[in-house]
Design an enzyme around this catalytic site. Structure first.
Site, PDB file in Angstrom:
ATOM      1  N   ILE A  16       0.818  -1.217   0.000  1.00  0.00           N
ATOM      2  CA  ILE A  16       0.000   0.000   0.000  1.00  0.00           C
ATOM      3  C   ILE A  16       0.852   1.267   0.000  1.00  0.00           C
ATOM      4  O   ILE A  16       0.333   2.351  -0.240  1.00  0.00           O
ATOM      5  CB  ILE A  16      -0.970   0.025   1.211  1.00  0.00           C
ATOM      6  CG1 ILE A  16      -0.187  -0.145   2.519  1.00  0.00           C
ATOM      7  CG2 ILE A  16      -2.028  -1.052   1.074  1.00  0.00           C
ATOM      8  CD1 ILE A  16      -1.081  -0.070   3.763  1.00  0.00           C
ATOM      9  N   GLU A  18       5.320   2.850  -0.208  1.00  0.00           N
ATOM     10  CA  GLU A  18       6.751   2.568  -0.239  1.00  0.00           C
ATOM     11  C   GLU A  18       7.504   3.861  -0.019  1.00  0.00           C
ATOM     12  O   GLU A  18       7.155   4.908  -0.576  1.00  0.00           O
ATOM     13  CB  GLU A  18       7.158   1.956  -1.582  1.00  0.00           C
ATOM     14  CG  GLU A  18       8.639   1.604  -1.648  1.00  0.00           C
ATOM     15  CD  GLU A  18       8.993   0.796  -2.893  1.00  0.00           C
ATOM     16  OE1 GLU A  18      10.198   0.564  -3.113  1.00  0.00           O
ATOM     17  OE2 GLU A  18       8.063   0.404  -3.632  1.00  0.00           O
ATOM     18  N   GLY A  19       8.518   3.821   0.846  1.00  0.00           N
ATOM     19  CA  GLY A  19       9.347   4.983   1.125  1.00  0.00           C
ATOM     20  C   GLY A  19      10.797   4.671   0.837  1.00  0.00           C
ATOM     21  O   GLY A  19      11.135   3.655   0.227  1.00  0.00           O
ATOM     22  N   GLY A  20      11.687   5.556   1.302  1.00  0.00           N
ATOM     23  CA  GLY A  20      13.102   5.398   1.036  1.00  0.00           C
ATOM     24  C   GLY A  20      13.712   4.209   1.737  1.00  0.00           C
ATOM     25  O   GLY A  20      14.694   3.640   1.273  1.00  0.00           O
ATOM     26  N   MET A  21      13.130   3.811   2.893  1.00  0.00           N
ATOM     27  CA  MET A  21      13.745   2.748   3.678  1.00  0.00           C
ATOM     28  C   MET A  21      12.889   1.499   3.802  1.00  0.00           C
ATOM     29  O   MET A  21      13.403   0.444   4.163  1.00  0.00           O
ATOM     30  CB  MET A  21      14.040   3.271   5.085  1.00  0.00           C
ATOM     31  CG  MET A  21      15.072   4.380   5.123  1.00  0.00           C
ATOM     32  SD  MET A  21      15.340   4.905   6.818  1.00  0.00           S
ATOM     33  CE  MET A  21      13.713   5.497   7.232  1.00  0.00           C
ATOM     34  N   ALA A  22      11.597   1.606   3.568  1.00  0.00           N
ATOM     35  CA  ALA A  22      10.723   0.471   3.858  1.00  0.00           C
ATOM     36  C   ALA A  22       9.539   0.432   2.895  1.00  0.00           C
ATOM     37  O   ALA A  22       9.205   1.424   2.251  1.00  0.00           O
ATOM     38  CB  ALA A  22      10.225   0.548   5.301  1.00  0.00           C
ATOM     39  N   LYS A  23       8.923  -0.741   2.825  1.00  0.00           N
ATOM     40  CA  LYS A  23       7.672  -0.928   2.107  1.00  0.00           C
ATOM     41  C   LYS A  23       6.586  -1.247   3.141  1.00  0.00           C
ATOM     42  O   LYS A  23       6.862  -1.892   4.156  1.00  0.00           O
ATOM     43  CB  LYS A  23       7.783  -2.088   1.111  1.00  0.00           C
ATOM     44  CG  LYS A  23       8.852  -1.880   0.041  1.00  0.00           C
ATOM     45  CD  LYS A  23       8.958  -3.113  -0.868  1.00  0.00           C
ATOM     46  CE  LYS A  23      10.057  -2.936  -1.903  1.00  0.00           C
ATOM     47  NZ  LYS A  23      10.191  -4.121  -2.774  1.00  0.00           N
ATOM     48  N   VAL A  24       5.370  -0.760   2.872  1.00  0.00           N
ATOM     49  CA  VAL A  24       4.264  -0.992   3.805  1.00  0.00           C
ATOM     50  C   VAL A  24       3.213  -1.856   3.108  1.00  0.00           C
ATOM     51  O   VAL A  24       2.812  -1.564   1.974  1.00  0.00           O
ATOM     52  CB  VAL A  24       3.636   0.329   4.285  1.00  0.00           C
ATOM     53  CG1 VAL A  24       2.520   0.056   5.288  1.00  0.00           C
ATOM     54  CG2 VAL A  24       4.699   1.222   4.914  1.00  0.00           C
ATOM     55  N   ASP A 133      10.222  13.184  11.763  1.00  0.00           N
ATOM     56  CA  ASP A 133       9.746  13.200  10.376  1.00  0.00           C
ATOM     57  C   ASP A 133       8.267  13.570  10.333  1.00  0.00           C
ATOM     58  O   ASP A 133       7.466  12.908   9.684  1.00  0.00           O
ATOM     59  CB  ASP A 133       9.996  11.841   9.721  1.00  0.00           C
ATOM     60  CG  ASP A 133       9.873  11.913   8.196  1.00  0.00           C
ATOM     61  OD1 ASP A 133       9.924  13.018   7.648  1.00  0.00           O
ATOM     62  OD2 ASP A 133       9.706  10.863   7.558  1.00  0.00           O
TER      63      ASP A 133
END
Length: 544
Positions: A16, A18-24, A133
């Protein structure tokens, strides 16, 4: 990863975010039969043992937070090298999507949202957790209408160090505080700065700083004054503008000291109405036509109306006030002259180095001295952040009573931002790191894509914060990997040359009279099966 089951319990149903460090992922807790959100660290993050250790510690700290405006963290774990965090699933939009749909928000609605974010930060800061953040993408709206702050999983405990991973600074550059943009430590007031930027965006419909690159935007946070929001939207109430401008001061000492103070001003000093019940300002005329009494309805948590006298003052009161002020100045001046120039005891400046700022200020005050309220920050490798490094005048020096004492407060070690070394020569990388006070460790490896002598990888990566003197590991290309040369005997001259050039080798042709092998290779050096590298010369003998 969709369909994978982590820890034999959490099934990943769909990605659902996605960021620079992780996927959700939207997931399913197979044990408790409920929908959850599962944040999975990207593979490049898990290669840094220090980051993984901090991630687990910080996620566990965030999991201890419990507040209606904070997304709950249920579990933190690892499954065969995959690090994950299980959170409450919030079915709704985030604030960034909401602003894009509506444009700028009505002032009452923006204040209502900001108050709930401030309440979440107050709870987190009391537990020693700094978010770092705060941005609209991390503010969620579930269907019950409550605002929820998420992504406390990258927060750090208040006594920790600033965290940057690879080429990702934790904290979005449009909302990052000046001290974070400089590479310094982020504290509670950094969160309040970011909240001020979010509130600015809600009431104006745009962020105060934007640019062509993240570095350009970060420099604006450090250097450029902010455009007051009423210059963009004149209908914004003046009290709310003052709240925003105080929150986004570049000097942390000039901002709100706590989320509670921010919240109190939102409740009593700024817009007082909520989206559910907008309460207008009411003006009540008194018997004296020169005076108006302004009644401002109270907000949640208040018990009565606030009363303010309008700027119009009666002439009688003005004359009386001037007289009283004159008399007060005369008395105060006489007392000051007496204490300063007639009765002036001398006091030795106490030793307060190594104490916290509050403890040091208390000792100085008890000794009859005045601690300077201005915070003077300096870097120090040994004294922890928030503790006194030195004083001016120095400890033991005799000074007059009520002398102002400057305290220099540690902001921890000075960090250096690692540059991008990729595609530079080894010499260039060495000189660049040496100028920054860093040490270079070279690892030479074959690389089929990067020319020999150029850097193709570094650890830590670009924009990582490290201390002076630390090592940066650079991987320098040795060119293409060596390989075994084919047997070219019997090849036609053209075919042999094509083979050598396709493999990056340089053919050198000699001719030799032969019987029956005209135009074909009769000898080669290096011989077939020997190891060669791209760029190497190969001799072939062609019959005539």
């Amino acid at each position: 990863m969709v369909g994978k089951i982590l820890a034999e319990r959490y099934e990943l149903i769909e990605k659902i975010a996605e960021g620079g460090m992780a996927k959700v992922f939207r997931g399913r807790d197979l044990l408790l039969k409920r929908t959850v959100a599962v944040k999975v660290l990207k593979d490049q993050m898990t290669g840094d043992a220090g980051f993984v250790r901090r991630f687990k510690r910080e996620a566990q700290s965030a999991a201890a937070l419990s507040h209606p405006n904070i997304v709950n963290i249920f579990d933190v774990g690892e499954d065969d090298g995959t690090y994950f965090m299980v959170m409450e699933f919030v079915d709704g939009k985030n604030l960034k999507e909401y602003i894009r749909e509506k444009g700028r928000l009505p002032v009452p609605e923006a204040a209502y949202i900001a108050r709930q974010i401030a309440e979440a930060l107050e709870q987190a800061h009391a537990a020693g957790v700094v978010h770092r953040d705060i941005k609209p993408q991390n503010i969620l709206f579930p269907k019950d209408g409550k605002v929820k702050v998420t992504d406390f999983g990258i927060a750090i405990a208040g006594d920790g160090a600033t965290l940057t991973v690879g080429d990702h600074i934790i904290g979005s550059v449009q909302y990052i505080s000046p001290e974070q943009a400089r590479g310094g430590l982020a504290g509670k007031q950094s969160d309040l700065y970011s909240l001020g930027i979010v509130l600015y965006e809600m009431v104006t419909g745009k962020v105060p700083y934007d640019g062509e690159s993240p570095v350009a935007v970060a420099m604006k946070h450090i250097q450029e004054p902010i455009v007051p929001p009423r210059h963009l939207v004149s209908s914004i109430p003046e009290p709310l503008e003052r709240i925003i401008l105080k929150a986004v001061q570049k000097d942390p000492s000039l901002r709100y000291v706590s989320a509670r103070k921010f919240l109190e001003d939102l409740l009593f000093g700024g817009p007082s109405e909520t989206p559910q019940a907008a309460l207008p300002y009411v003006v009540k005329h008194t018997d004296d036509d020169d005076d108006d009494l302004i009644l401002r309805p109270s907000n949640e948590g208040a018990t009565a109306f606030d009363y303010y006298v309008s700027p119009k003052k009666s002439r009688t009161w003005l004359k009386l006030l001037i007289l009283l002020l004159f008399l007060a100045l005369m008395v105060t001046g006489s007392i000051y002259i007496l204490n300063t120039y007639v009765i002036v005891p001398e006091i030795a400046v106490p030793e307060v180095v190594g104490l916290s700022r509050d403890d040091a200020a208390q000792i100085l005050t008890e000794a009859g001295l005045v601690p300077n309220p201005e915070i003077i920050l300096v870097y120090h490798d040994e004294i922890d952040m928030g503790y006194v490094v030195r004083t001016e005048p120095a400890p033991g020096r005799a000074v007059r009573r009520d002398r102002v004492i400057n305290m220099f407060i540690s902001q921890g070690p000075q960090y250096i931002i690692t540059p991008d070394l990729t595609e530079r020569t080894e010499r260039e990388a060495e000189m660049l790191l040496r100028d920054l006070g860093l040490t270079m460790v070279v690892i030479r490896e074959y690389n089929d894509e990067v020319p020999e002598g150029l850097v193709f990888r570094q650890l830590p990566g670009e924009l990582f914060r490290i201390s002076q003197g630390e090592e940066v590991i650079v991987h320098v290309s040795l060119g293409r990997s060596p390989f075994l040369i084919a047997n070219l005997l019997g090849f036609s001259e053209a075919a042999a040359i094509d083979y050598l050039e396709e493999n990056g080798l340089r053919p050198r042709v000699r001719y030799q009279p032969t019987i029956g092998f005209s135009g074909h290779v009769v000898d080669q050096f290096p011989a077939a099966g020997q190891e060669v590298r791209a760029g190497q010369s190969v001799d072939i003998v062609v019959g005539q």
